[in-house]
Design a protein around this motif. Sequence first.
Motif, PDB file in Angstrom:
ATOM      1  N   ALA A 107     104.216   1.280 -26.303  1.00 60.48           N
ATOM      2  CA  ALA A 107     105.146   0.525 -25.647  1.00 60.48           C
ATOM      3  C   ALA A 107     106.679   0.963 -26.224  1.00 60.48           C
ATOM      4  O   ALA A 107     107.493   0.891 -25.216  1.00 60.48           O
ATOM      5  N   ALA A 108     106.497   1.536 -27.290  1.00 64.97           N
ATOM      6  CA  ALA A 108     108.050   2.099 -27.824  1.00 64.97           C
ATOM      7  C   ALA A 108     108.344   3.370 -26.873  1.00 64.97           C
ATOM      8  O   ALA A 108     109.521   3.755 -26.508  1.00 64.97           O
TER       9      ALA A 108
ATOM     10  N   LEU B 230     117.386  -2.589 -25.446  1.00 64.41           N
ATOM     11  CA  LEU B 230     116.171  -2.146 -25.875  1.00 64.41           C
ATOM     12  C   LEU B 230     115.526  -3.255 -26.433  1.00 64.41           C
ATOM     13  O   LEU B 230     114.195  -3.296 -25.948  1.00 64.41           O
ATOM     14  N   LEU B 231     115.650  -4.341 -27.158  1.00 64.45           N
ATOM     15  CA  LEU B 231     114.801  -5.046 -27.556  1.00 64.45           C
ATOM     16  C   LEU B 231     114.510  -6.194 -26.277  1.00 64.45           C
ATOM     17  O   LEU B 231     113.009  -6.312 -26.204  1.00 64.45           O
ATOM     18  N   ARG B 232     115.242  -6.373 -25.560  1.00 64.45           N
ATOM     19  CA  ARG B 232     114.773  -7.009 -24.191  1.00 64.45           C
ATOM     20  C   ARG B 232     113.859  -6.181 -23.561  1.00 64.45           C
ATOM     21  O   ARG B 232     112.689  -7.024 -23.023  1.00 64.45           O
ATOM     22  N   GLY B 233     113.981  -4.994 -23.254  1.00 67.41           N
ATOM     23  CA  GLY B 233     113.160  -4.270 -22.373  1.00 67.41           C
ATOM     24  C   GLY B 233     111.698  -3.832 -23.111  1.00 67.41           C
ATOM     25  O   GLY B 233     110.664  -4.240 -22.575  1.00 67.41           O
ATOM     26  N   PHE B 234     111.926  -4.015 -24.626  1.00 72.41           N
ATOM     27  CA  PHE B 234     110.621  -3.751 -25.176  1.00 72.41           C
ATOM     28  C   PHE B 234     109.552  -5.252 -25.369  1.00 72.41           C
ATOM     29  O   PHE B 234     108.452  -5.094 -24.915  1.00 72.41           O
ATOM     30  N   ALA B 235     110.393  -6.201 -25.497  1.00 67.61           N
ATOM     31  CA  ALA B 235     109.677  -7.416 -25.451  1.00 67.61           C
ATOM     32  C   ALA B 235     109.037  -7.624 -24.016  1.00 67.61           C
ATOM     33  O   ALA B 235     107.809  -8.276 -23.862  1.00 67.61           O
ATOM     34  N   ASP B 236     109.703  -7.305 -22.891  1.00 68.75           N
ATOM     35  CA  ASP B 236     109.290  -7.575 -21.742  1.00 68.75           C
ATOM     36  C   ASP B 236     108.202  -6.904 -21.320  1.00 68.75           C
ATOM     37  O   ASP B 236     106.829  -7.283 -20.588  1.00 68.75           O
ATOM     38  N   LEU B 237     108.326  -5.506 -21.805  1.00 69.61           N
ATOM     39  CA  LEU B 237     106.985  -4.739 -21.368  1.00 69.61           C
ATOM     40  C   LEU B 237     105.825  -4.993 -22.510  1.00 69.61           C
ATOM     41  O   LEU B 237     104.746  -5.050 -21.692  1.00 69.61           O
ATOM     42  N   LEU B 238     106.071  -5.551 -23.594  1.00 72.53           N
ATOM     43  CA  LEU B 238     104.849  -6.122 -24.220  1.00 72.53           C
ATOM     44  C   LEU B 238     104.243  -7.048 -23.400  1.00 72.53           C
ATOM     45  O   LEU B 238     102.919  -7.255 -23.342  1.00 72.53           O
TER      46      LEU B 238
END
Length: 972
Positions: free
Chosen positions: A287-288, A447-455
């Motif tokens: 995910a990262a 980046l945090l928002r994209g990471f959370a949405d992807l997870l």
Amino acid sequence: MTTASDTAREAALLRIARQRQAAKRDGAAHEAAAGPAGPAPLSSAQRRMWLMDRLGGSGAAYHVPFATRVRGPFDPQALGRALTALVRRHEVLRTRYGQCDGEPYQEATDAAPVPVEVVPAEGDAAELLREAAARPFDLTGGPVLRALVVRHAAEDHTVLLTLHHIAIDGGSLAVVARELSTLYGAAVGGDEALSGTLPGPAPQYADFARREHAAMDVLESGLEYWLRRLAGARPVPLPAPAAGSGAAARRGEAALLAEPLPPAVLEGLRATGREHRSTLFTVVLAAAYATVLAATGSTDLVLGCASSHRDRADVRDLVGLCVNTLPVRVDAQDAGVFGELLDRVRDALLEAQQHRDVPFDLIVERLGAAARGADGQPLVDVTADVVRAPIALDLPGLVSEPVEIDLGTAKFGLGFYVEEDRSDGGPPRCLVQYDRARLDEPTARQLLRGFADLLAAVAANPGHPLPEAGVRAAHPAELFLRDRPEVAEAVLLETDGGRPLAYVVPSGVGTLEPMGLRAALRSRLAPELVPAAVTVLDALPRTADGTVDHARLPGAPASAAPVIAGGPREQAVLEAFSELLGRRPAPDADFFLLGGHSLMAVQLADRLRERLGLPLTGLDVMEHRSPRAIAALLDGRDQERAAALAAVRTAARPATPAHGASRTTAARTGTVLVTGATGGVGSFVLRELAARGIPVRALARPESAHLLAADGIEVAEGDLSDPDSLRAAAAGADAVIHAACTFTSPEVDLAAMRAVLDGWRRGAFVFVSSVDAYGQPPVTDVTAETPPAGPFTAYGRAKLDCERMLLEAAGTGGRGGATVARVPIVWGPHARLRDQLRWGATGQFFQAARGGEPIELPARDRGWYGAPWVHGAALARALVSCVERPSGGVVNTVGGHVDWRDFAAELIRLLGSSSEIHATHAGPADDQHPAPSPDFLLHHRRRYRPAAALAGELAERPGEDWRSVLAAMLKH
């Protein structure tokens, strides 16, 4: 008749005897099990910690705070005995790190009691704990472990152990917690010797380092794999911070952003992992990758992850640093859905783990310039992990819970994390930690928002399409140039071998000067972000669709005008480059592209600092990189130094001689050696010597030598524990002011005095002793003629012994006269003196006042009670006067006395505290036989009379009264 005190004293002696016997038994067991004695090489992981410390840029990034809230009948003395036994058992916890011929080594010191400081709480104590955990370590002298207990209530405490990462990792922390729990239980239970509490001798980290060092040759095949695997790899092109947003932040200064995850997401991520034969960690790592892919558009990515060696039986119970960084390279080209990317990440991770024994720092060293990007960023600057709840120190008989301490530091430019569980029982979270010098907050939040949405998306569907690659943010220099009114358009051209080139089109408003633009860029941006050149164009070349045609921009590196060599300082830098690199570089050549690395940066800085007498660190070399840029940096520091010295001379020289005494203004021809020059007293001495025009040789450890490089100051690198360096430093001096001491290791202080006396051959010698050398004389007014009387603290006894050695050597073998300056508490606006105020004997007053807690004054059985003190500047005047006019004996250098009630009241006023002052009512103390204790200083009932011959130097000058200097210490 045997009294209760006699019985207690006999019990204490018996306890000490048992402890010594246990230490001998433990020591014999260790010797039987240990490998070769003496210094050992550093492991590769330790070497990185040592280099970061020497480079000067790590701050508290490699501090490991281990804090636990304990409720119940807690015994700090038992904890101290348990910690002492633990440090005796594991040599790495009492190891110092020296340097010989440019190479570091590690050497265990003798086991000594571990002090446990107890201070009252301040509110929730969070700031107090952070401040204590961030206090710097001295790897050269140690210790690498310290203990603090914050008292919230009678049966409510927070225990903070702070260690340096060079001696411990996460796996070690579990070993320390387990063994310390056992040792504490034994100490509370009455096993004073703690012998046999833990089974068998412990494995020693120095043996692990020796084995790794001996196996370097067999790592060659694994190293070849990594060189092939990472060929052509570049750092992740993180979006640059907006103009001005990252330049003000220090490198390594971190911020942490968090967002909660629905509880079902974690289980969904585990299910995704099972479907693709992957662990939760591998899913988070993938995910990262996907998040970075979307942010940068780059499909060839290298991320780093931690790998431990603790699956092997021989290191399972080893305390030390047993982790390695794995660079995992993944090609995300044409990976349309997350599941496909996850498979690639899993395979790349498994392949990397097959070669995990190759130290990452060895890989970086062999890669050379390829280990960094054109902008100097490291190849591995992005990481990911699954975070679990921190462990707690589970002490018998107490209820424990972990306490997290955020020191605000980052080891990587960007980190993606998922909390698997939390100590407070809260919901899981995804986290983004970023270096504020590498990213700005808006970008990090994206980046945090994209990471959370992807997870959340891949937890529900592993076939979730990968997000489209975004557009990289503009370079901060480009944004800055666009904002200038005289610039109509601006663009940057990235180059392969160095900093980008900037191109601007004038707007017609004002005058556009390339040199002026570069000067403005240097004043606003970090050095690594400033373009190598700014070129003015009538118009930017365009492609058919109207975009800038970078291929047609003039001024490519190959066509740049030849560079003319600079002045003498630049030539000196070029010579040092040539000596270390084996070839003479061009003035603008890049340090890393020339084959430079971290250790070479340290060596280059040391060499230039010694030759040019200007402050320079390895981190300066790594940030400025080219000979020309480093020379320009040194030019600037030379100007700053000259201005500072001029200000010091103006401020330090009195307008009129004090009390009619004549003061010589002629510069001495002899050089004065000053030991302890980086300490609080030493800093004031250096100022006073500079004010009088006296040449100085300052003794300093190699890692702090750059702090002293200034006009007229010759730096002699050395250490109290290195007798040869002390002899060499004293041998060429015409006088000595010996102000250095360990405070806690009397045997080191005595050996150091012997070494300095061996080197002393001429001129005066002034020794900074202590009023503790008087011991407990049976008089109230103490003068220089008052004979010392026991009992003594260990510190006071060592000072008295050093005095005797000095006075016996004075006047022999061509030596001059000697002066023993007995000194009380030294106050002044200096970091070391400020720490003494906050954490020393007066620390209990300070911490209580800062936290609004009651201030308990020591028992007052009669008359005045308080302590003598002296301002650092007044003491320096007195010491330098003694160099010019040796007294031939003992002098008291006391500026005044402060009453503890007045001191406490002033603290309350200055801090705006709500504390109340309470005096302890106790029976009369026995002046003849008081028991030395940590608060021994607070029970002074004597007044110390200053030497009449030094009255002029010790007299208060404006701003040197105790209230003014206390206020100044609290501000800094």
